[in-house]
Write a protein that holds these residues in place. Structure first.
Motif, PDB file in Angstrom:
ATOM      1  N   GLY A  54      83.859  23.530 -34.756  1.00 12.43           N
ATOM      2  CA  GLY A  54      83.931  24.615 -33.793  1.00 12.43           C
ATOM      3  C   GLY A  54      84.948  24.321 -32.716  1.00 12.43           C
ATOM      4  O   GLY A  54      85.589  23.265 -32.702  1.00 12.43           O
ATOM      5  N   ASP A  55      85.086  25.247 -31.808  1.00 10.92           N
ATOM      6  CA  ASP A  55      86.043  25.178 -30.707  1.00 10.92           C
ATOM      7  C   ASP A  55      85.527  24.236 -29.627  1.00 10.92           C
ATOM      8  O   ASP A  55      84.439  24.451 -29.079  1.00 10.92           O
ATOM      9  CB  ASP A  55      86.245  26.591 -30.147  1.00 10.92           C
ATOM     10  N   ALA A  56      86.292  23.215 -29.299  1.00 12.86           N
ATOM     11  CA  ALA A  56      85.896  22.237 -28.283  1.00 12.86           C
ATOM     12  C   ALA A  56      85.857  22.828 -26.878  1.00 12.86           C
ATOM     13  O   ALA A  56      85.415  22.160 -25.944  1.00 12.86           O
ATOM     14  CB  ALA A  56      86.829  21.032 -28.316  1.00 12.86           C
ATOM     15  N   GLY A  57      86.282  24.064 -26.713  1.00 11.13           N
ATOM     16  CA  GLY A  57      86.179  24.740 -25.428  1.00 11.13           C
ATOM     17  C   GLY A  57      84.943  25.623 -25.321  1.00 11.13           C
ATOM     18  O   GLY A  57      84.711  26.261 -24.308  1.00 11.13           O
ATOM     19  N   ASP A  58      84.122  25.638 -26.362  1.00 10.01           N
ATOM     20  CA  ASP A  58      82.932  26.484 -26.434  1.00 10.01           C
ATOM     21  C   ASP A  58      81.698  25.668 -26.055  1.00 10.01           C
ATOM     22  O   ASP A  58      81.356  24.694 -26.733  1.00 10.01           O
ATOM     23  CB  ASP A  58      82.808  27.033 -27.856  1.00 10.01           C
ATOM     24  N   ALA A  59      81.014  26.067 -24.996  1.00  9.05           N
ATOM     25  CA  ALA A  59      79.852  25.327 -24.493  1.00  9.05           C
ATOM     26  C   ALA A  59      78.764  25.180 -25.555  1.00  9.05           C
ATOM     27  O   ALA A  59      78.105  24.133 -25.628  1.00  9.05           O
ATOM     28  CB  ALA A  59      79.297  25.998 -23.246  1.00  9.05           C
ATOM     29  N   ALA A  60      78.559  26.187 -26.393  1.00  7.70           N
ATOM     30  CA  ALA A  60      77.524  26.103 -27.434  1.00  7.70           C
ATOM     31  C   ALA A  60      77.883  25.039 -28.464  1.00  7.70           C
ATOM     32  O   ALA A  60      77.003  24.303 -28.940  1.00  7.70           O
ATOM     33  CB  ALA A  60      77.333  27.460 -28.105  1.00  7.70           C
ATOM     34  N   GLU A  67      73.494  17.303 -28.971  1.00  2.58           N
ATOM     35  CA  GLU A  67      72.265  17.192 -29.764  1.00  2.58           C
ATOM     36  C   GLU A  67      72.459  16.207 -30.918  1.00  2.58           C
ATOM     37  O   GLU A  67      71.583  15.377 -31.187  1.00  2.58           O
ATOM     38  CB  GLU A  67      71.832  18.560 -30.302  1.00  2.58           C
ATOM     39  N   ARG A  68      73.598  16.286 -31.590  1.00  2.52           N
ATOM     40  CA  ARG A  68      73.882  15.340 -32.686  1.00  2.52           C
ATOM     41  C   ARG A  68      73.990  13.919 -32.141  1.00  2.52           C
ATOM     42  O   ARG A  68      73.493  12.972 -32.751  1.00  2.52           O
ATOM     43  CB  ARG A  68      75.182  15.712 -33.415  1.00  2.52           C
ATOM     44  N   ALA A  69      74.639  13.750 -30.981  1.00  2.64           N
ATOM     45  CA  ALA A  69      74.774  12.423 -30.377  1.00  2.64           C
ATOM     46  C   ALA A  69      73.394  11.825 -30.092  1.00  2.64           C
ATOM     47  O   ALA A  69      73.161  10.632 -30.332  1.00  2.64           O
ATOM     48  CB  ALA A  69      75.599  12.509 -29.094  1.00  2.64           C
ATOM     49  N   ALA A 115      80.223  19.051 -20.234  1.00  3.36           N
ATOM     50  CA  ALA A 115      79.140  18.699 -21.153  1.00  3.36           C
ATOM     51  C   ALA A 115      78.766  17.227 -21.004  1.00  3.36           C
ATOM     52  O   ALA A 115      77.578  16.879 -20.892  1.00  3.36           O
ATOM     53  CB  ALA A 115      79.549  19.008 -22.592  1.00  3.36           C
ATOM     54  N   ALA A 116      79.767  16.361 -21.001  1.00  3.62           N
ATOM     55  CA  ALA A 116      79.512  14.923 -20.917  1.00  3.62           C
ATOM     56  C   ALA A 116      78.867  14.553 -19.585  1.00  3.62           C
ATOM     57  O   ALA A 116      77.842  13.858 -19.553  1.00  3.62           O
ATOM     58  CB  ALA A 116      80.821  14.153 -21.094  1.00  3.62           C
TER      59      ALA A 116
END
Length: 180
Positions: A54-60, A67-69, A115-116
């Motif tokens: 997906g797009d790394a600029g998309d919050a979702a 969640e994967r991390a 996000a981070a």
């Protein structure tokens, strides 16, 4: 107290520099989550890695990466590598096109940092954000105005994040690559 495994998210890592960064992190024993608009097929065989397409600029999309991390351990690092490079002469393309390109360069970095840092603050982790910049942030190249502006803004963002979140133990750095 049990120490959880370090996990890193790397954006723009289906190939090139991002892939090299992700592979280096995997060699340290860390878990890695790759975010890219293309599948990172090379990571399919790696037990300690996952891909979020997906797009790394998309919050979702970035929320899905976090969640994967969490499935691998504790998010401790985030590498904002995703960007675009497209030449656009201001007098030909116009300001809207140039600004759209700048946005495409800067948005994934701002979204990734948000996000981070949100996860680091939530968990109390003194994590690290690394923003991949370019020598063009300091030395513009003819015909690459949008790229130079986007990467210069990324470096300003990096400094501001370091000032704002350094006191919380969150490190923010930029790595300015040369031509690759």
């Amino acid at each position: 107290m049990e120490q959880r495994r370090a996990v890193h998210v790397v954006t723009g890592a289906s190939g090139g520099v991002g892939r090299s960064i992700a592979e280096a992190l995997l060699r340290t024993g860390a878990g890695v989550v790759v975010v890219d608009i293309r599948s990172a097929g090379w990571l399919d065989e790696v037990a300690d890695g996952a891909v979020v397409v997906g797009d790394a600029g998309d919050a979702a999309v970035l929320s899905a990466a976090i969640e994967r991390a969490r499935e691998f351990g504790e998010l401790t690092g985030w590498v904002n590598n995703a960007a675009v490079f497209r030449d656009a002469w201001l007098h030909e393309a116009g300001s809207e096109v140039v600004l759209d390109i700048v946005d495409a360069i800067l948005r994934p970095t701002v979204a990734g940092a948000a996000a981070a840092i949100g996860e680091f603050v939530r968990t109390g982790v003194a994590g690290s954000v690394v923003n991949v910049s370019s020598h063009q942030a300091q030395r513009a190249v003819r015909g690459a105005l949008s790229y130079s502006v986007g990467k210069a803004a990324l470096e300003g963002l990096t400094r501001a994040l370091a000032v704002d979140y350094g006191p919380r133990g969150i490190r923010t750095n930029a790595v300015a690559l040369g031509s690759t």
